[in-house]
Design an enzyme around this catalytic site. Structure first.
Site, PDB file in Angstrom:
ATOM      1  N   GLU A 406       5.882 -21.037 -11.789  1.00  0.00           N
ATOM      2  CA  GLU A 406       5.725 -22.489 -11.675  1.00  0.00           C
ATOM      3  C   GLU A 406       4.365 -22.935 -12.186  1.00  0.00           C
ATOM      4  O   GLU A 406       4.228 -23.989 -12.796  1.00  0.00           O
ATOM      5  CB  GLU A 406       5.888 -22.901 -10.207  1.00  0.00           C
ATOM      6  CG  GLU A 406       5.684 -24.384  -9.985  1.00  0.00           C
ATOM      7  CD  GLU A 406       5.408 -24.722  -8.534  1.00  0.00           C
ATOM      8  OE1 GLU A 406       5.149 -25.906  -8.275  1.00  0.00           O
ATOM      9  OE2 GLU A 406       5.432 -23.818  -7.694  1.00  0.00           O
ATOM     10  N   GLU A 475      -0.421  -5.473  -8.029  1.00  0.00           N
ATOM     11  CA  GLU A 475       0.099  -4.232  -8.590  1.00  0.00           C
ATOM     12  C   GLU A 475       1.287  -4.548  -9.496  1.00  0.00           C
ATOM     13  O   GLU A 475       2.003  -5.534  -9.295  1.00  0.00           O
ATOM     14  CB  GLU A 475       0.517  -3.274  -7.481  1.00  0.00           C
ATOM     15  CG  GLU A 475       1.657  -3.760  -6.602  1.00  0.00           C
ATOM     16  CD  GLU A 475       2.062  -2.736  -5.561  1.00  0.00           C
ATOM     17  OE1 GLU A 475       2.257  -1.561  -5.917  1.00  0.00           O
ATOM     18  OE2 GLU A 475       2.172  -3.109  -4.374  1.00  0.00           O
ATOM     19  N   ASP A 521      11.977 -17.088   2.637  1.00  0.00           N
ATOM     20  CA  ASP A 521      12.758 -17.018   1.396  1.00  0.00           C
ATOM     21  C   ASP A 521      13.030 -15.570   1.023  1.00  0.00           C
ATOM     22  O   ASP A 521      12.863 -15.170  -0.119  1.00  0.00           O
ATOM     23  CB  ASP A 521      12.023 -17.731   0.264  1.00  0.00           C
ATOM     24  CG  ASP A 521      12.928 -17.966  -0.943  1.00  0.00           C
ATOM     25  OD1 ASP A 521      14.163 -17.957  -0.767  1.00  0.00           O
ATOM     26  OD2 ASP A 521      12.406 -18.143  -2.052  1.00  0.00           O
ATOM     27  N   ASN A 526      13.368 -11.926  -4.673  1.00  0.00           N
ATOM     28  CA  ASN A 526      11.965 -11.880  -4.245  1.00  0.00           C
ATOM     29  C   ASN A 526      11.544 -10.500  -3.759  1.00  0.00           C
ATOM     30  O   ASN A 526      10.521 -10.361  -3.089  1.00  0.00           O
ATOM     31  CB  ASN A 526      11.714 -12.922  -3.150  1.00  0.00           C
ATOM     32  CG  ASN A 526      11.832 -14.333  -3.689  1.00  0.00           C
ATOM     33  OD1 ASN A 526      11.549 -14.582  -4.865  1.00  0.00           O
ATOM     34  ND2 ASN A 526      12.269 -15.265  -2.857  1.00  0.00           N
TER      35      ASN A 526
END
Length: 761
Positions: A406, A475, A521, A526
């Protein structure tokens, strides 16, 4: 070939696209039509196929109508000829409509950054009736005269590649400075090479390194400098704005500032008196950024501490000296006399004593760790300083763009800190032109990640905030997001391997839950996967989770929530707890065991909410152990107090890993034992009349266009489809192949029941 239900064996989990079932090997000669639905059509009085029909083999009992954009003028045709400008690829089935090459790509956009350029475009308006569109990029360079152009050669680097692109974006690097380039964007499909006409393309002209020529000093004061400059001689398009970068001399690597203006001059305020600054300017046009012009050094005026000739100057100096002496005597006395008089003597401290820490309104008990939300800080920048390590930008080497977020680009690169080995890292950068709120929101994710230290949580290496662009360094996870990782490797893992992945995710969530952190979320998209298949929880940008997630939908109480992954109480009342994260974890389990299928398939968000409220829960994925589906159902208990804790989930998965025999009983053994009513995705065959209705009924509506393009217009034509046919028309996911083939068995069963026998070919 026996097409009875008994002849169809389930697709093995490790069977790949193009490897047929033992009972289905070989492509059928033509598309046979069963007598229970279609009569004798297209046959002339002499028994041959009349014009407009064809029969692929003399053994075929029926004639087939010519597919769209093809014809047969003679009786007894074995195939239909394509109309002019339409073609049939060698691998296309004879029942597939003839197609044509696509038109050119549309809406090209170029973004130039000195000697690299990003090209983006939209798909062609007309795909030619096919869905196998790819793109080629051809390059020419013109060092001087536009009429003297040559091919770019192999020196340029195209990311991900130059030819056969499946996405509408490419990054081109290693361009020469001050050079005109022309990029031709070409769309291709499976019949492009058959057309005698040249392929259609669209061109983009760009110029690299458009430098601002001259920087002129106008005036300066003790805390400001005014500059003016001339624009580039040959700008690549209309100049949108100028970008001014400045920093204290010899301090470029520590801190610099970027300002923007649409004017050819700028006054820079807030500078230090008597300090030398370095200024550079570059232009941004519709074609991207140019290079920075030659730098200029300017020094601000000295600020006088006392006005020369002030009659009170001696008095002021005397008072200042006297005050300094009194203060010095006071401090010395305090350090000599007892602490009871001045209070500056520090009491002796027991080195083994553990002190309570009072940190931004929260007391941390000895041995405990509590998550601190960055928004509780009066100064959000302090949260970044407390929880994220500042990294010198010179330690980072960016190598390639791997995505876009975003707030800006996401790149991969390398980090080499002094005294440590070089490591691969992921780099999120904040795009130019951001607001202070966007900067705070961007860095809040680093403030959150910096508080976590767990092998199943994405690790924060540090941040870059003292120069621009602002960056977050984490990472590097070689295999990307878990959902796309599983889709690419459908059926390639053992159940124990999948349970191991689930155990890692649960362990990470237990850690977050113990720190009183609510993710909100949790979804396979994710979760990131490294080269050793270790799964790590990521995406801690809470400010954007509920508002900008593509899977989110508005709720009745306002705001956006990822409906398919969210617990009912969080949807209805925005009540987010660790228990709502457990619900989401159950959905992640389903995603993993189905190799990345979309939860609830093509149901609308409102249908999902209604179904859950009425007690519906996702059925077990194909080949899912019963014990794992039961754990999913436990996570989906309507009462949040009835759901297991993450610690309990980890213990359950540990026991399953130690006792893999518990995983042998499959949840769908009974569901597929001949009673299709037990599978909620199998429609009632008696109510299905069209291919579209059939695909919608088995939640495979996304393949309607694939079936139509391949010529499968009626249910009669689909009953002979095998796995090779599905691969050929674009159904490559093994899970989706299984669902379609099982439903086809039901169609066979219905046909055999109508005729009292199995269909034989």
């Amino acid at each position: 070939m026996d097409l009875s239900p008994a002849a169809h064996t389930p697709l093995h989990p490790q069977q790949r696209c193009g490897q047929d079932l033992p009972s289905q090997r070989g492509y059928p000669l033509g598309f046979y039509v069963s007598s229970w639905r279609l009569g004798l059509g297209g046959i002339s009085s002499r028994g041959a196929c009349r014009p407009g029909f064809y029969k692929a083999s003399s053994l075929d009992p029926y004639c087939m109508k010519c597919p769209p954009h093809s014809y047969s003028h003679q009786e007894g045709s074995s195939q239909c000829t394509c109309e002019k400008s339409y073609f049939r690829a060698e691998t296309d089935p004879r029942a597939m409509p003839c197609t044509r090459p696509p038109t050119a790509p549309e809406n090209p956009i170029s973004t130039t950054n000195e000697t690299s350029i990003t090209l983006e475009w939209s798909p062609p308006r007309d795909s030619g009736g096919r869905n196998d569109i790819t793109y080629d990029v051809h390059c020419k360079k013109c060092a001087g005269d536009p009429r003297e152009c040559s091919l770019c050669g192999s020196v340029l680097h195209f990311i991900p590649r130059q030819f056969g692109l499946t996405y509408t974006k490419v990054l081109v690097t290693n361009l020469l400075p001050h050079t005109n380039y022309t990029f031709d964007l070409e769309a291709l499909n499976g019949v492009s090479e058959l057309s005698p006409s040249p392929n259609q393309y669209i061109s983009i002209n760009v110029t690299t390194s458009q430098a601002v020529n001259v920087i002129l000093k106008e005036r300066k004061s003790k805390d400001s400098i005014t500059l003016a400059w001339q624009g580039p001689d040959h700008a690549n398009g209309l100049i949108v704005e100028y970008e001014v970068i400045y920093y204290e001399k010899n301090q470029k690597d520590q801190n610099y500032t970027v300002l923007k203006t649409k004017s050819n001059s700028m006054t820079v305020d807030g500078l230090k008196p008597g300090t030398t600054y370095v200024f550079r300017v570059r232009a941004r046009t519709s074609g991207g950024h140019g290079t920075y012009g030659g730098e200029i050094e300017l020094e601000t005026s000295q600020e006088d501490m006392l006005a020369i000739g002030d009659p009170n100057q001696p008095t002021i100096m005397a008072v200042s000296v006297a005050g300094g002496i009194v203060l010095l005597i006071f401090l010395v006395t305090c350090f000599v006399v007892s602490g009871r008089h001045c209070g500056y003597i520090k009491a002796k401290q027991d080195p083994d004593e553990e002190k309570l820490q009072f940190h931004h309104g929260q007391v941390r008990l000895p041995g405990s760790r509590t998550y601190v939300h960055p928004h509780t800080y009066e100064d959000p920048n302090q949260a970044v300083r407390d929880f994220a390590k500042e990294i010198d930008a010179s330690c980072i080497r960016i190598e390639r763009v791997i995505g876009a977020g975003e707030f800006g680009e996401v790149c991969s690169g390398r980090l080499k800190l002094p005294g440590k080995r070089e490591i691969y890292v992921a780099i999120k950068s904040l795009k130019a032109g951001y607001s202070e709120k966007q900067r705070r929101d961007f860095l809040s994710e680093a403030s959150i990640m910096g508080q976590f230290d767990n092998p199943n949580i994405i690790h924060l290496e540090g941040v870059v905030t003292k120069c621009k662009p602002v960056m977050i360094i984490t990472e590097y996870m070689e295999n990307g997001s878990l959902d796309s990782f599983l889709r690419k490797r459908d059926g390639q893992f053992t159940v124990i391997q999948l349970v191991g992945m689930l155990r890692g995710i649960a362990s990470g969530m237990k850690y977050l839950s113990d720190m009183n952190y609510i993710h909100r979320d949790l979804a396979a998209r994710n979760i990131l996967v490294n080269s050793n298949f270790v799964c790590k929880v990521s995406d801690f940008g809470l400010s954007r989770v509920l508002e900008d997630d593509p899977e989110a939908a508005y709720t009745t109480r306002g705001g956006k929530i990822p409906i398919r992954w969210t617990a009912p109480e969080a949807i209805a009342y925005r009540k987010f707890t660790s228990a709502s994260d457990v619900w989401s974890y159950g959905i992640v389990m389903w995603e993993v065991m189905s190799y990345g299928e979309r939860p609830y398939w093509e149901m609308s968000n409102q249908d999902v909410i209604k179904a859950i409220d009425e007690g519906y829960r996702l059925p077990a994925p194909m080949d899912c152990p019963a014990v794992l589906h039961q754990l999913m159902l436990d996570c989906w208990q309507k009462a949040r107090g009835d759901r297991p804790k993450f610690g309990q989930i980890v213990n359950i998965l540990d026991k399953l890993i130690r006792n893999p025999s518990c995983l042998k009983t499959l949840a769908n053994d009974a569901a597929w034992s001949g009673n299709s009513l037990q599978d909620p995705c199998t429609p009632d065959s008696s109510t299905i009349t069209t291919v579209d209705e059939w695909l919608d009924g088995i939640k495979m509506g996304q393949y309607k266009e694939n079936f139509a393009s391949a010529g499968y217009a009626t249910l009669d034509t689909v009953v002979y489809i095998n796995s090779s046919d599905l691969c050929r028309i674009g159904v490559t996911l093994v899970g989706h192949q299984k669902r379609i083939l099982w439903s086809i068995q039901n169609l066979h069963t219905m046909a055999s029941q109508m005729h009292g026998t199995h269909i034989q070919v």
